[in-house]
Design an enzyme around this catalytic site. Structure first.
Site, PDB file in Angstrom:
ATOM      1  N   LYS A 144      13.665  57.509 -83.338  1.00 19.90           N
ATOM      2  CA  LYS A 144      12.697  56.820 -84.211  1.00 19.90           C
ATOM      3  C   LYS A 144      11.400  56.520 -83.442  1.00 19.90           C
ATOM      4  CE  LYS A 144      15.370  56.701 -87.906  1.00 19.90           C
ATOM      5  NZ  LYS A 144      15.059  57.503 -89.091  1.00 19.90           N
ATOM      6  N   TYR A 193      19.565  57.307 -81.332  1.00 17.68           N
ATOM      7  CA  TYR A 193      18.949  56.820 -82.574  1.00 17.68           C
ATOM      8  C   TYR A 193      17.609  56.133 -82.307  1.00 17.68           C
ATOM      9  CZ  TYR A 193      18.303  54.505 -87.064  1.00 17.68           C
ATOM     10  OH  TYR A 193      17.775  54.072 -88.271  1.00 17.68           O
TER      11      TYR A 193
HETATM   12  N1  LIG Z   1      20.056  51.031 -93.313  1.00 16.72           N
HETATM   13  C1  LIG Z   1      19.284  50.461 -92.401  1.00 16.72           C
HETATM   14  O1  LIG Z   1      19.483  49.295 -92.025  1.00 16.72           O
HETATM   15  C2  LIG Z   1      18.119  51.210 -91.811  1.00 16.72           C
HETATM   16  C3  LIG Z   1      17.280  50.514 -90.944  1.00 16.72           C
HETATM   17  C4  LIG Z   1      16.189  51.176 -90.394  1.00 16.72           C
HETATM   18  C5  LIG Z   1      15.945  52.496 -90.731  1.00 16.72           C
HETATM   19  N2  LIG Z   1      16.785  53.146 -91.581  1.00 16.72           N
HETATM   20  C6  LIG Z   1      16.469  54.544 -91.914  1.00 16.72           C
HETATM   21  O2  LIG Z   1      16.370  54.699 -93.320  1.00 16.72           O
HETATM   22  C7  LIG Z   1      16.738  56.028 -93.695  1.00 16.72           C
HETATM   23  C8  LIG Z   1      17.794  55.969 -94.796  1.00 16.72           C
HETATM   24  O3  LIG Z   1      18.962  55.390 -94.240  1.00 16.72           O
HETATM   25  P1  LIG Z   1      20.108  54.713 -95.121  1.00 16.72           P
HETATM   26  O4  LIG Z   1      20.428  53.429 -94.473  1.00 16.72           O
HETATM   27  O5  LIG Z   1      19.768  54.752 -96.565  1.00 16.72           O
HETATM   28  O6  LIG Z   1      21.302  55.720 -94.783  1.00 16.72           O
HETATM   29  P2  LIG Z   1      22.392  56.459 -95.681  1.00 16.72           P
HETATM   30  O7  LIG Z   1      22.791  55.626 -96.840  1.00 16.72           O
HETATM   31  O8  LIG Z   1      23.415  56.907 -94.706  1.00 16.72           O
HETATM   32  O9  LIG Z   1      21.587  57.711 -96.242  1.00 16.72           O
HETATM   33  C9  LIG Z   1      21.120  58.705 -95.406  1.00 16.72           C
HETATM   34  C10 LIG Z   1      20.660  59.858 -96.248  1.00 16.72           C
HETATM   35  O10 LIG Z   1      20.215  60.897 -95.367  1.00 16.72           O
HETATM   36  C11 LIG Z   1      20.876  62.086 -95.776  1.00 16.72           C
HETATM   37  N3  LIG Z   1      20.981  63.025 -94.672  1.00 16.72           N
HETATM   38  C12 LIG Z   1      21.551  62.881 -93.465  1.00 16.72           C
HETATM   39  N4  LIG Z   1      21.449  64.007 -92.760  1.00 16.72           N
HETATM   40  C13 LIG Z   1      20.796  64.901 -93.548  1.00 16.72           C
HETATM   41  C14 LIG Z   1      20.390  66.241 -93.405  1.00 16.72           C
HETATM   42  N5  LIG Z   1      20.656  66.946 -92.295  1.00 16.72           N
HETATM   43  N6  LIG Z   1      19.714  66.834 -94.415  1.00 16.72           N
HETATM   44  C15 LIG Z   1      19.435  66.152 -95.539  1.00 16.72           C
HETATM   45  N7  LIG Z   1      19.831  64.890 -95.765  1.00 16.72           N
HETATM   46  C16 LIG Z   1      20.500  64.280 -94.775  1.00 16.72           C
HETATM   47  C17 LIG Z   1      22.229  61.629 -96.281  1.00 16.72           C
HETATM   48  O11 LIG Z   1      22.835  62.658 -97.034  1.00 16.72           O
HETATM   49  P3  LIG Z   1      24.437  62.602 -97.425  1.00 16.72           P
HETATM   50  O12 LIG Z   1      24.539  61.657 -98.594  1.00 16.72           O
HETATM   51  O13 LIG Z   1      24.752  64.005 -97.751  1.00 16.72           O
HETATM   52  O14 LIG Z   1      25.164  62.074 -96.211  1.00 16.72           O
HETATM   53  C18 LIG Z   1      21.782  60.445 -97.108  1.00 16.72           C
HETATM   54  O15 LIG Z   1      21.263  60.877 -98.334  1.00 16.72           O
HETATM   55  C19 LIG Z   1      17.217  56.707 -92.405  1.00 16.72           C
HETATM   56  O16 LIG Z   1      16.176  57.489 -91.865  1.00 16.72           O
HETATM   57  C20 LIG Z   1      17.525  55.533 -91.484  1.00 16.72           C
HETATM   58  O17 LIG Z   1      17.439  55.890 -90.133  1.00 16.72           O
HETATM   59  C21 LIG Z   1      17.861  52.541 -92.130  1.00 16.72           C
END
Ligand SMILES: NC(=O)c1ccc[n+]([C@@H]2O[C@H](COP(=O)([O-])OP(=O)(O)OC[C@H]3O[C@@H](n4cnc5c(N)ncnc54)[C@H](OP(=O)(O)O)[C@@H]3O)[C@@H](O)[C@H]2O)c1
Length: 242
Positions: free
Chosen positions: A169, A165
């Protein structure tokens, strides 16, 4: 469509931070395409956004599926003829043990979505972004990508050592810099956003920070004016070191 609304595509826009980005872009008057690998979840997200006054449609797109990505770009071209904002938000965090115990297969799997997926989608959408008066690309990164922060013993997330991961990034940050330099002459700004540690499915909702708060920086970067920055990583408090 002949009105002047900006058009944004948010990958993985059906839940979490991506959904909140769609919502906030909609509140800013942007027409939003909710990218979703599951068409029902995408349609439901668009329905929710429209029910609260947004202007959203869903686009089926698994970012790991080249055919779907191409079809999505053709769809956007047919319906709108251009794209103003691309938010590469879709990402995965798979269960990872210690870096010394993580193998190539796990890392490859993470990169398939977090790195190659972003390259695939960006390549497919670039012709449409070039047709915008001021294209914007926002890549969803993380402070966990920062090599400088990991070298600081006081870094509060410094014990989150996920080989796949974190390095995915970091690679995304590198893509951001390369694209920003290359696309400057096309007027396209490319930045990376750290949403902060947010309560979403990805984190098991283990944070007091709402996804809506995490959406603010990527939304700001999506709506940057022409004199805004390009080629940086930004969080709530401004630039984050590489
Ligand atoms: N949450 C945090 O603390 C955090 C911190 C830093 C960065 N981020 C980044 O922010 C972004 C959003 O994360 P989140 O926390 O909102 O996560 P999340 O709630 O798990 O949402 C992830 C999204 O990505 C989609 N996804 C995963 N694999 C995919 C694929 N192959 N094709 C299309 N869509 C796909 C998921 O679809 P499904 O609904 O179908 O699973 C979901 O809509 C990510 O890039 C993550 O790395 C998050």
């Amino acid at each position: 469509m002949s009105d002047n609304k900006k058009i944004a595509l948010v990958t993985g826009g059906n839940q979490g931070i991506g959904f909140e980005i769609c919502r906030q872009l909609g509140q800013a008057g942007v027409r939003v395409l909710v990218g979703a690998r599951n068409p029902e979840r995408g349609a439901e997200a668009a329905r929710l956004l429209n029910a609260e006054g947004g202007d959203a449609a869903s686009v089926r797109m698994d970012v790991t599926d080249a055919e779907q990505v191409t079809a999505a770009a053709e769809d956007v071209a047919r319906s709108y003829g251009r794209l103003d904002i691309l938010v590469n938000n879709a990402g995965v965090l798979l269960p990872e043990s210690r870096p010394s115990e993580s193998g190539a297969e796990l890392v490859r799997q993470v990169y398939e979505t977090n790195v190659f997926g972003v390259v695939r989608v960006t390549q497919a959408m670039l012709p449409l972004l070039r047709k915008s008066a001021g294209g914007r690309i926002v890549n969803m990164s993380s402070s966990l990508a920062s090599l400088r922060l990991h070298g600081d013993p006081t870094f509060e997330l410094g014990t989150f050592l996920m080989l796949g991961y974190n390095s995915s990034k970091t690679a995304l940050n590198a893509l951001t810099v390369m694209w920003a330099k290359d696309l400057a002459e096309a007027g396209i700004k490319v930045n990376a956003a750290d949403p902060g540690y947010c309560a979403t499915a990805m984190t098991g909702y283990a944070s007091p920070r709402f996804a809506a708060e995490g959406a603010r920086t990527p939304v700001r970067l999506s709506l940057l004016p022409d004199d805004g920055p390009s080629g940086g990583l930004f969080g709530d408090n401004g630039p984050i070191p590489w």
